[in-house]
Design a protein around this motif. Structure first.
Motif, PDB file in Angstrom:
ATOM      1  N   ASP A  62       0.821  -1.211   0.000  1.00 32.28           N
ATOM      2  CA  ASP A  62       0.000   0.000   0.000  1.00 32.28           C
ATOM      3  C   ASP A  62       0.853   1.259   0.000  1.00 32.28           C
ATOM      4  O   ASP A  62       0.616   2.177  -0.787  1.00 32.28           O
ATOM      5  N   THR A  79      -6.334   5.619  -0.911  1.00 37.70           N
ATOM      6  CA  THR A  79      -6.485   4.267  -1.454  1.00 37.70           C
ATOM      7  C   THR A  79      -7.952   3.957  -1.683  1.00 37.70           C
ATOM      8  O   THR A  79      -8.792   4.173  -0.812  1.00 37.70           O
ATOM      9  N   VAL A  80      -8.254   3.416  -2.861  1.00 35.38           N
ATOM     10  CA  VAL A  80      -9.600   2.943  -3.191  1.00 35.38           C
ATOM     11  C   VAL A  80      -9.639   1.423  -3.072  1.00 35.38           C
ATOM     12  O   VAL A  80     -10.539   0.860  -2.459  1.00 35.38           O
ATOM     13  N   THR A  81      -8.647   0.746  -3.676  1.00 34.82           N
ATOM     14  CA  THR A  81      -8.567  -0.714  -3.565  1.00 34.82           C
ATOM     15  C   THR A  81      -7.122  -1.127  -3.327  1.00 34.82           C
ATOM     16  O   THR A  81      -6.190  -0.473  -3.793  1.00 34.82           O
ATOM     17  N   GLY A  83      -5.193  -4.959  -3.363  1.00 29.88           N
ATOM     18  CA  GLY A  83      -5.253  -6.410  -3.495  1.00 29.88           C
ATOM     19  C   GLY A  83      -3.850  -6.972  -3.446  1.00 29.88           C
ATOM     20  O   GLY A  83      -2.959  -6.449  -4.111  1.00 29.88           O
ATOM     21  N   ARG A 110      -3.806   3.799 -11.183  1.00 31.44           N
ATOM     22  CA  ARG A 110      -3.653   2.362 -10.999  1.00 31.44           C
ATOM     23  C   ARG A 110      -2.164   2.049 -10.884  1.00 31.44           C
ATOM     24  O   ARG A 110      -1.359   2.485 -11.706  1.00 31.44           O
ATOM     25  N   SER A 125       0.863  -6.985  -6.011  1.00 34.20           N
ATOM     26  CA  SER A 125      -0.255  -6.186  -5.533  1.00 34.20           C
ATOM     27  C   SER A 125      -0.781  -5.311  -6.657  1.00 34.20           C
ATOM     28  O   SER A 125      -0.011  -4.769  -7.454  1.00 34.20           O
ATOM     29  N   ASN A 127      -3.384  -1.974  -7.122  1.00 28.80           N
ATOM     30  CA  ASN A 127      -3.927  -0.926  -6.266  1.00 28.80           C
ATOM     31  C   ASN A 127      -4.550   0.191  -7.084  1.00 28.80           C
ATOM     32  O   ASN A 127      -4.048   0.539  -8.152  1.00 28.80           O
ATOM     33  N   THR A 128      -5.608   0.779  -6.546  1.00 25.55           N
ATOM     34  CA  THR A 128      -6.265   1.916  -7.183  1.00 25.55           C
ATOM     35  C   THR A 128      -6.349   3.050  -6.176  1.00 25.55           C
ATOM     36  O   THR A 128      -6.605   2.821  -4.988  1.00 25.55           O
TER      37      THR A 128
END
Length: 136
Positions: A62, A79-81, A83, A110, A125, A127-128
């Motif tokens: 993150d 942070t939105v997503t 993974g 992204r 990972s 991430n959005t």
């Protein structure tokens, strides 16, 4: 021309959590950042053998992804997503994270992150992040 490494160093100092994790800025340009996380015994998720807790790996994903997006956008981005795919246990050694900016759009960024323990890839990972309407 933006000083991406200075921005990355700022991102590594700013959040209070980073004061505990102690990530180190290694390199940055407009599309990629690299961060080192020196191993400490309190990062252990297991002790026989020693491996790094998955939460530490996720936090590194993150913060690295955020840094890549923030360096490119010139502003902090929420942070939105997040993974994380854990490919193998990360042994108790320093970790290296490479954040690759895949897209910087008007409203979203992204970023993909690769986490290495030595030369071994241990996690990936995706991430959005939300891009603020007002940015520098």
């Amino acid at each position: 021309m933006a000083d991406y490494l200075a921005r990355l160093e700022e991102e590594m100092r700013r959040p209070p959590l980073h004061g505990w994790l102690r990530p180190q800025a290694i390199r940055a340009d407009g599309s990629e950042v690299e961060v080192r996380l020196p191993f400490r015994p309190e990062f252990a998720g297991g002790t026989d053998p020693v491996f790094i807790h998955g939460g530490i790996v996720a936090a590194l994903c993150d913060l690295t992804a955020h840094a890549a997006a923030a360096c490119a956008a010139g502003t902090p981005v929420p942070t939105v997503t997040l993974g994380v795919d854990y490919l193998r246990a990360a042994p108790g050694v320093d970790l290296r994270a490479v954040g690759i900016l895949r897209k910087l759009g008007r409203t979203l960024a992204r970023v993909d992150v690769e986490i290495f323990a030595g030369d071994r890839l241990v996690a990936l990972s995706r991430n959005t992040f939300a891009i603020p309407e007002e940015r520098p």
